[in-house]
Write an enzyme that holds these catalytic residues in place. Structure first.
Site, PDB file in Angstrom:
ATOM      1  N   HIS A  11     -38.731   5.683  -2.831  1.00 37.97           N
ATOM      2  CA  HIS A  11     -39.222   6.285  -1.588  1.00 37.97           C
ATOM      3  C   HIS A  11     -39.466   5.212  -0.529  1.00 37.97           C
ATOM      4  CE1 HIS A  11     -40.948   9.282  -4.628  1.00 37.97           C
ATOM      5  NE2 HIS A  11     -40.188  10.047  -3.868  1.00 37.97           N
ATOM      6  N   GLY A 122     -32.211  10.084  -0.355  1.00 40.81           N
ATOM      7  CA  GLY A 122     -31.702   9.189  -1.394  1.00 40.81           C
ATOM      8  C   GLY A 122     -30.458   9.745  -2.072  1.00 40.81           C
ATOM      9  N   LYS A 124     -29.952   9.273  -4.998  1.00 46.79           N
ATOM     10  CA  LYS A 124     -30.449   9.664  -6.322  1.00 46.79           C
ATOM     11  C   LYS A 124     -30.271  11.170  -6.547  1.00 46.79           C
ATOM     12  CE  LYS A 124     -33.472   9.981  -9.857  1.00 46.79           C
ATOM     13  NZ  LYS A 124     -34.063  11.271  -9.677  1.00 46.79           N
ATOM     14  N   LEU A 159     -35.422   5.126 -10.462  1.00 50.65           N
ATOM     15  CA  LEU A 159     -36.829   5.440 -10.212  1.00 50.65           C
ATOM     16  C   LEU A 159     -36.968   6.917  -9.869  1.00 50.65           C
ATOM     17  CD1 LEU A 159     -38.112   2.357  -8.170  1.00 50.65           C
ATOM     18  CD2 LEU A 159     -38.181   2.772 -10.638  1.00 50.65           C
TER      19      LEU A 159
HETATM   20  P1  AMP Z   1     -38.675  13.365  -4.010  1.00 46.16           P
HETATM   21  O1  AMP Z   1     -40.066  12.907  -3.748  1.00 46.16           O
HETATM   22  O2  AMP Z   1     -38.244  13.245  -5.424  1.00 46.16           O
HETATM   23  O3  AMP Z   1     -38.387  14.728  -3.410  1.00 46.16           O
HETATM   24  O4  AMP Z   1     -37.720  12.350  -3.203  1.00 46.16           O
HETATM   25  C1  AMP Z   1     -37.860  12.154  -1.838  1.00 46.16           C
HETATM   26  C2  AMP Z   1     -36.675  11.373  -1.341  1.00 46.16           C
HETATM   27  O5  AMP Z   1     -36.628  10.107  -1.990  1.00 46.16           O
HETATM   28  C3  AMP Z   1     -35.342  12.076  -1.647  1.00 46.16           C
HETATM   29  O6  AMP Z   1     -34.454  11.906  -0.554  1.00 46.16           O
HETATM   30  C4  AMP Z   1     -34.857  11.332  -2.867  1.00 46.16           C
HETATM   31  O7  AMP Z   1     -33.460  11.349  -3.028  1.00 46.16           O
HETATM   32  C5  AMP Z   1     -35.349   9.924  -2.576  1.00 46.16           C
HETATM   33  N1  AMP Z   1     -35.438   9.154  -3.826  1.00 46.16           N
HETATM   34  C6  AMP Z   1     -36.096   9.509  -4.956  1.00 46.16           C
HETATM   35  N2  AMP Z   1     -35.912   8.583  -5.924  1.00 46.16           N
HETATM   36  C7  AMP Z   1     -35.112   7.632  -5.384  1.00 46.16           C
HETATM   37  C8  AMP Z   1     -34.541   6.416  -5.891  1.00 46.16           C
HETATM   38  N3  AMP Z   1     -34.746   6.001  -7.134  1.00 46.16           N
HETATM   39  N4  AMP Z   1     -33.755   5.692  -5.057  1.00 46.16           N
HETATM   40  C9  AMP Z   1     -33.525   6.113  -3.791  1.00 46.16           C
HETATM   41  N5  AMP Z   1     -34.027   7.242  -3.261  1.00 46.16           N
HETATM   42  C10 AMP Z   1     -34.807   7.993  -4.045  1.00 46.16           C
END
Ligand code: AMP
Length: 255
Positions: A11, A122, A124, A159
């Site tokens: 994040h 991300g 991811k 992550l």
């Molecule tokens: P989340 O809190 O899981 O909804 O993720 C919020 C944002 O962070 C989304 O755009 C995800 O794709 C990005 N994100 C989560 N984990 C990673 C990671 N390991 N590397 C890059 N971006 C990430």
């Protein structure tokens, strides 16, 4: 940039990128109830708001937006219904019914409230990114969706906020997910398609891992591939490690 909190370096890499490229950076933290297809996953989702706020103070975006579910949704509100061009019919869309309708609904709300010039997502969550790109191209054509690389732990595990829920044993086994993807990357174009896929799946044979899917898909259309093709493809997997469902992916070299 929208997040569900339990922030980690993945994040933070998005926040830093936005701060470097824009005058004003807004980070949201909202565990969006409508995108969870299992009640237990929603209630067990890690919530670490105090730590998140401290982490964010270190990188210092301009605004932290932390709405409540009541602020974001009216009672019995219907989810946004838009055609996602089949991008939601494979992988996560197939195994997590309603998930992307919830994602698109909440991200559309953020976009319409905030009206950002750019939004950072991300790689991811590869399928989510493809869907948001498509949704934004239809509903917010001026907006730029910026894809950001996957940040991994020292052993290769991508992550994820959900990694916090892995016990020590499952955390050590979860390294096999990225190993399987790196294995596929190494074998890509070197051995027959089916053999490369089978070898990669073999890396995941551990009693604590339940593979949900491992698919090679077209990076634009997300169409599932059954043989080598000249278009850009990406391998995506979902697996349960113990009780925790994790996803990961890797772009495969052109053949
Ligand atoms: P989340 O809190 O899981 O909804 O993720 C919020 C944002 O962070 C989304 O755009 C995800 O794709 C990005 N994100 C989560 N984990 C990673 C990671 N390991 N590397 C890059 N971006 C990430």
């Amino acid at each position: 940039m929208p997040t569900m909190g339990a922030l980690h370096d993945g994040h933070i890499s998005l926040v830093n990128r936005s701060i470097a490229e824009n005058d004003l950076t807004i980070v949201s933290i909202f565990v969006n109830p409508t995108q969870f297809n299992e009640a237990a996953d929603y209630s067990n989702y890690p919530r670490t708001e105090k730590i998140d706020q401290e982490l964010l103070l270190q990188v210092n975006p301009n605004v932290l937006f932390m709405p409540s579910a009541e602020e974001m949704y009216q009672n019995n509100e219907e989810l946004l219904k838009i055609n996602l061009n089949g991008l939601d019919s494979v992988m996560e869309g197939k195994f997590r019914e309603g998930h992307f309708a919830g994602v698109v609904t909440v991200v559309d709300k953020f976009f319409s409230i905030i009206r950002p010039n750019r939004a950072y997502f991300g790689l991811k969550d590869f399928q989510q990114l493809a869907i948001i790109k498509y949704m934004a191209s239809k509903r917010y054509p001026e907006m730029e969706i910026v894809p950001c690389p996957i940040i991994r732990d020292h052993d290769g595990l991508a992550l994820s906020s959900r990694n916090q829920r892995l016990n020590a044993h499952d955390r050590s086994v979860s390294v096999l997910l990225s190993k399987a993807l790196f294995n596929l990357h190494n074998n890509w174009g070197v051995m027959p398609f089916d053999k490369a896929l089978a070898e990669s799946k073999a890396v995941l044979s551990d009693s604590s891992i339940e593979l949900v899917y491992l698919e090679v898909v077209d990076a634009q259309t997300l169409e599932i591939q059954h043989e080598y093709s000249t278009s850009q493809v990406v391998a995506c997997l979902a697996a349960r490690v113990g009780k925790v469902r994790l996803i990961d992916n890797i772009l495969l070299p052109n053949v």
